[in-house]
Design a protein around this motif. Structure first.
Motif, short mmCIF file in Angstrom:
data_model
loop_
_atom_site.label_atom_id
_atom_site.label_comp_id
_atom_site.label_asym_id
_atom_site.label_seq_id
_atom_site.Cartn_x
_atom_site.Cartn_y
_atom_site.Cartn_z
N PHE A 228 0.85 -1.20 0.00
CA PHE A 228 0.00 0.00 0.00
C PHE A 228 0.88 1.25 0.00
N VAL A 229 0.65 2.12 -0.97
CA VAL A 229 1.40 3.37 -1.06
C VAL A 229 0.49 4.48 -0.57
N TRP A 230 0.76 4.98 0.62
CA TRP A 230 -0.19 5.87 1.29
C TRP A 230 -0.43 7.17 0.55
N ASP A 231 0.59 7.66 -0.17
CA ASP A 231 0.43 8.96 -0.83
C ASP A 231 0.20 8.83 -2.33
N ALA A 232 -0.28 7.67 -2.77
CA ALA A 232 -0.53 7.45 -4.19
C ALA A 232 -2.01 7.24 -4.50
N GLN A 233 -2.89 7.61 -3.57
CA GLN A 233 -4.33 7.48 -3.81
C GLN A 233 -4.83 8.72 -4.55
N ASN A 234 -6.01 8.61 -5.14
CA ASN A 234 -6.53 9.73 -5.93
C ASN A 234 -7.26 10.77 -5.10
N ALA A 235 -7.84 10.35 -3.99
CA ALA A 235 -8.61 11.27 -3.14
C ALA A 235 -8.48 10.84 -1.68
N TYR A 236 -8.54 11.82 -0.80
CA TYR A 236 -8.42 11.57 0.64
C TYR A 236 -9.56 12.26 1.38
N LEU A 237 -10.12 11.54 2.34
CA LEU A 237 -11.20 12.06 3.17
C LEU A 237 -10.68 12.19 4.60
N PHE A 238 -10.44 13.41 5.04
CA PHE A 238 -9.86 13.65 6.36
C PHE A 238 -10.94 13.88 7.41
N ASP A 239 -10.81 13.18 8.52
CA ASP A 239 -11.57 13.52 9.72
C ASP A 239 -11.06 14.87 10.22
N ILE A 240 -11.85 15.55 11.02
CA ILE A 240 -11.43 16.87 11.52
C ILE A 240 -10.85 16.79 12.93
N ASP A 241 -11.71 16.51 13.92
CA ASP A 241 -11.27 16.56 15.32
C ASP A 241 -10.33 15.42 15.67
N GLY A 242 -9.14 15.77 16.12
CA GLY A 242 -8.15 14.76 16.48
C GLY A 242 -7.24 14.39 15.33
N THR A 243 -7.66 14.68 14.11
CA THR A 243 -6.87 14.35 12.92
C THR A 243 -6.27 15.62 12.32
N LEU A 244 -7.11 16.58 11.98
CA LEU A 244 -6.63 17.86 11.44
C LEU A 244 -6.33 18.87 12.54
N LEU A 245 -7.14 18.83 13.59
CA LEU A 245 -7.02 19.87 14.62
C LEU A 245 -7.54 19.36 15.96
N ARG A 246 -7.24 20.12 16.99
CA ARG A 246 -7.77 19.85 18.32
C ARG A 246 -8.40 21.13 18.87
N SER A 247 -9.56 20.98 19.51
CA SER A 247 -10.23 22.12 20.14
C SER A 247 -9.82 22.18 21.61
N ARG A 248 -9.36 23.36 22.02
CA ARG A 248 -9.01 23.54 23.43
C ARG A 248 -10.07 24.38 24.15
N ASP A 249 -11.25 24.43 23.55
CA ASP A 249 -12.38 25.11 24.16
C ASP A 249 -13.56 24.15 24.17
N ARG A 250 -14.67 24.56 24.73
CA ARG A 250 -15.86 23.69 24.80
C ARG A 250 -17.04 24.31 24.05
N ILE A 251 -16.74 25.17 23.09
CA ILE A 251 -17.81 25.86 22.37
C ILE A 251 -18.71 24.88 21.62
N HIS A 252 -18.11 23.96 20.88
CA HIS A 252 -18.89 22.97 20.13
C HIS A 252 -19.63 22.04 21.09
N VAL A 253 -18.94 21.53 22.09
CA VAL A 253 -19.55 20.60 23.04
C VAL A 253 -20.71 21.27 23.78
N ASN A 254 -20.50 22.49 24.23
CA ASN A 254 -21.55 23.19 24.98
C ASN A 254 -22.76 23.51 24.12
N SER A 255 -22.56 23.58 22.80
CA SER A 255 -23.69 23.94 21.93
C SER A 255 -24.79 22.88 21.96
#
Length: 251
Positions: free
Chosen positions: A20-47
């Motif tokens: 498996f060549v990880w960077d040879a795929q045609n498209a990538y679907l990224f999760d957000i929380d924990g993968t792209l970024l981390r929230s250090r606030d509770r704005i989303h949770v409190n909503s």
């Protein structure tokens, strides 16, 4: 399962399935929380709590709910179930609650405390340079997901996404995102999921998609390795560090 020959024994750690060549795929679907970024606030949770109370008058808590790898719509339904809110009330007001959540986060977007996870922009730049189509597949509601990505300065990389507004089941939103990826990249496009939880791995494999598991969220390298992702790494930085010398050598 990832090939132990390629796995590093110390830290950082990277395991890649044989062939498996990880960077040879045609498209990538990224999760957000924990993968792209981390929230250090509770704005989303409190909503969740604020919006349910505002719309229905009922009080809910997320204290006993596993949030990591779940979806906003599934979390909302479970919180309401645990609070004993009648199902007919939940069904009648779900749309209004979700709208209130989006409005709440929008109002507070400039107060959000978000940080990028290690190596994210380098990995996105690397994949984009190889011609890959980049999207997101996240349990966030669409408006909230894009707000987070915009606030952390990553919006330019992503062309589309799959969100939980209409898909409480993660495998279904991944299927929707994969369909959109193939509409843009071609029906035979190889689509890969990138996430940080066992639920990301399960959702990807439920759709016969390979998955890159990144241990930058709640789950450890070992916990993510167990379900058999095609790639498991302690961070995108560590995955890139292993990959770049090979890529440069190939050129």
């Amino acid at each position: 399962m990832p090939n132990s020959i390629q796995e590093q024994t110390g830290h950082p750690r990277v395991a890649i399935a044989s062939g498996f060549v990880w960077d040879a795929q045609n498209a990538y679907l990224f999760d957000i929380d924990g993968t792209l970024l981390r929230s250090r606030d509770r704005i989303h949770v409190n909503s969740f709590v604020q919006s349910v109370q505002r719309v229905t008058g009922f009080e809910v808590t997320l204290a006993r709910i596993v949030l990591h790898g779940s979806t906003d719509t599934a979390i909302l339904r479970e919180a309401c179930r645990q609070a004993g809110i009648p199902s007919e009330v939940v069904e009648a007001h779900t749309g209004a609650i979700l709208e209130a959540m989006c409005a709440s986060v929008t109002e507070q977007r400039h107060e959000m405390d978000l940080v990028r996870m290690p190596g994210v922009e380098d990995a996105l730049r690397h994949l984009a340079a190889k011609g890959a189509l980049l999207g997101v597949a996240t349990g966030n509601l669409e408006m909230i997901g894009w707000i987070k990505i915009e606030q952390v300065g990553l919006r330019e990389w992503f062309r589309f996404g799959g969100f939980s507004d209409k898909f409480p089941v993660r495998s279904e939103l991944v299927a929707h995102a994969a369909m959109k990826a193939r509409e843009l990249a071609g029906p035979e496009a190889r689509v890969c999921v990138v996430g940080d939880t066992p639920r990301d791995i399960e959702a990807a494999h439920a759709n016969s998609l390979p998955v890159i598991a990144i241990a930058t969220g709640r789950y450890s390298f070992e916990e993510l390795l167990a379900p058999g992702p095609e790639v498991c790494a302690t961070s995108l930085t560590d995955l890139m560090a292993q990959t770049q010398p090979q890529s440069q050598g190939a050129r």
